[in-house]
Motif scaffolding. Structure first.
Motif, short mmCIF file in Angstrom:
data_model
loop_
_atom_site.label_atom_id
_atom_site.label_comp_id
_atom_site.label_asym_id
_atom_site.label_seq_id
_atom_site.Cartn_x
_atom_site.Cartn_y
_atom_site.Cartn_z
N VAL A 1 44.62 -3.67 -53.81
CA VAL A 1 44.77 -3.01 -52.51
C VAL A 1 45.06 -4.03 -51.41
N SER A 2 45.99 -3.68 -50.54
CA SER A 2 46.37 -4.57 -49.43
C SER A 2 45.24 -4.66 -48.40
N MET A 3 45.18 -5.77 -47.68
CA MET A 3 44.11 -5.99 -46.71
C MET A 3 44.27 -5.10 -45.47
N LEU A 4 45.47 -5.08 -44.88
CA LEU A 4 45.66 -4.36 -43.62
C LEU A 4 46.84 -3.39 -43.62
N LEU A 5 47.85 -3.64 -44.43
CA LEU A 5 49.05 -2.80 -44.41
C LEU A 5 49.05 -1.87 -45.61
N PRO A 6 48.87 -0.57 -45.41
CA PRO A 6 48.79 0.37 -46.54
C PRO A 6 50.05 0.33 -47.40
N PHE A 7 49.84 0.43 -48.69
CA PHE A 7 50.91 0.55 -49.68
C PHE A 7 51.80 -0.70 -49.79
N TYR B 1 39.80 3.60 -48.22
CA TYR B 1 39.59 2.27 -48.76
C TYR B 1 40.32 2.06 -50.08
N LYS B 2 40.90 3.13 -50.61
CA LYS B 2 41.71 2.99 -51.81
C LYS B 2 43.15 2.58 -51.51
N ILE B 3 43.55 2.70 -50.23
CA ILE B 3 44.92 2.32 -49.86
C ILE B 3 44.99 1.12 -48.93
#
Length: 267
Positions: A247-253, A185-187
């Motif tokens: 933090v992005s909703m669905l796409l990490p980084f 949940y951090k990414i």
């Protein structure tokens, strides 16, 4: 103190809580079964009827029916999760089994989807490379693993309605929700939804039917995540708004990459 009347009351309470526990456990096991069936349904594994099996019907009719089935599931899933609906449901269903009832309805809607699905076996892509097949199959399982892991990172048994019944049985007071962001949940804000997206799209044999499922489900996931975000902002306020910025909703980084490409100017 009248102990003779208190004892039957305690016994009645215990019986009621036992019934709630059995009900919630049944709902949980049913949802577990339908989820496992969904994995087999999409992966064409160990199920009597998968996403491309069965009688082929007229194309336009099949597309409409399949979109309607996913839309019905999405409506049930989102409408029942809203505060206004929960308030109305609370007049009919005890608080201890409200979440289990939600889980039960989700399972029934999934079962309807499996039963009424119209297969459309027209190929969209077919991967023949052994390496590519292994990669896509691996991503399929990674997606489902991500879904499972995400549930345990927050509270798996509370998410599916068992913790609420145990609390009621132990007469433990419900604590206000705490805002936490463990590991994944951090990414990404919704790793569970990300896992679903990966699992829905990762296949070496994409047919029109599977594509309809993946596309419609992806649209629902984006809409459902957005509705959920509004509720979370209502619960956690500024804390969640700050989280959305980081933090992005669905796409990490994605946010990190965008910020790296657009560094802030010094004041």
């Amino acid at each position: 103190m009248n102990t003779s009347s208190a004892t039957p009351q305690r016994s009645a309470r215990r019986i009621t809580h036992l019934i709630y526990l059995l009900y919630s456990l049944t709902c949980y096991l049913l949802f577990l079964f339908t989820t496992l069936y969904l994995i087999g349904f999409l992966g064409k594994l160990l199920v009597p009827s998968h996403i491309d099996s069965g009688e082929q019907r007229p194309l336009f009719e099949s597309i409409l029916v399949d979109i309607l089935l996913i839309t019905l599931f999405g409506l049930q899933h989102s409408v029942m999760a809203r505060k206004t609906f929960k308030a109305r449901l609370a007049r009919l269903v005890p608080a201890a089994i409200e979440r289990a009832t939600y889980v039960l309805c989700s399972s029934l809607m999934l079962s309807l989807l499996f039963y009424s699905w119209r297969p459309i076996a027209i190929p969209v892509w077919h991967v023949e490379s052994t390496v590519a097949v292994a990669l896509l199959s691996g991503l399929f399982w990674i997606g489902w693993g991500l879904v499972l892991l995400a549930t345990f990172l927050i509270s798996h048994f509370e998410l599916f309605g068992l913790t609420q019944v145990i609390r009621a049985f132990q007469q433990v007071q419900v604590q206000p929700p705490r805002f936490i962001t463990p590991s994944l949940y951090k990414i990404v804000r919704h790793p569970m939804y990300l896992g679903f997206l990966i699992a829905f799209w990762a296949t070496p044999e994409m047919t029109v039917g599977h594509l309809v499922f993946a596309l419609t489900s992806s649209v629902y996931i984006v809409i459902g995540a957005s509705l959920e975000e509004k509720d979370l902002v209502g619960i956690f306020g500024r804390e969640y708004l700050d989280y959305q910025q980081r933090v992005s909703m669905l796409l990490p980084f994605r946010k990190a990459a965008r910020e790296a490409g657009n560094p802030k100017k010094p004041r």
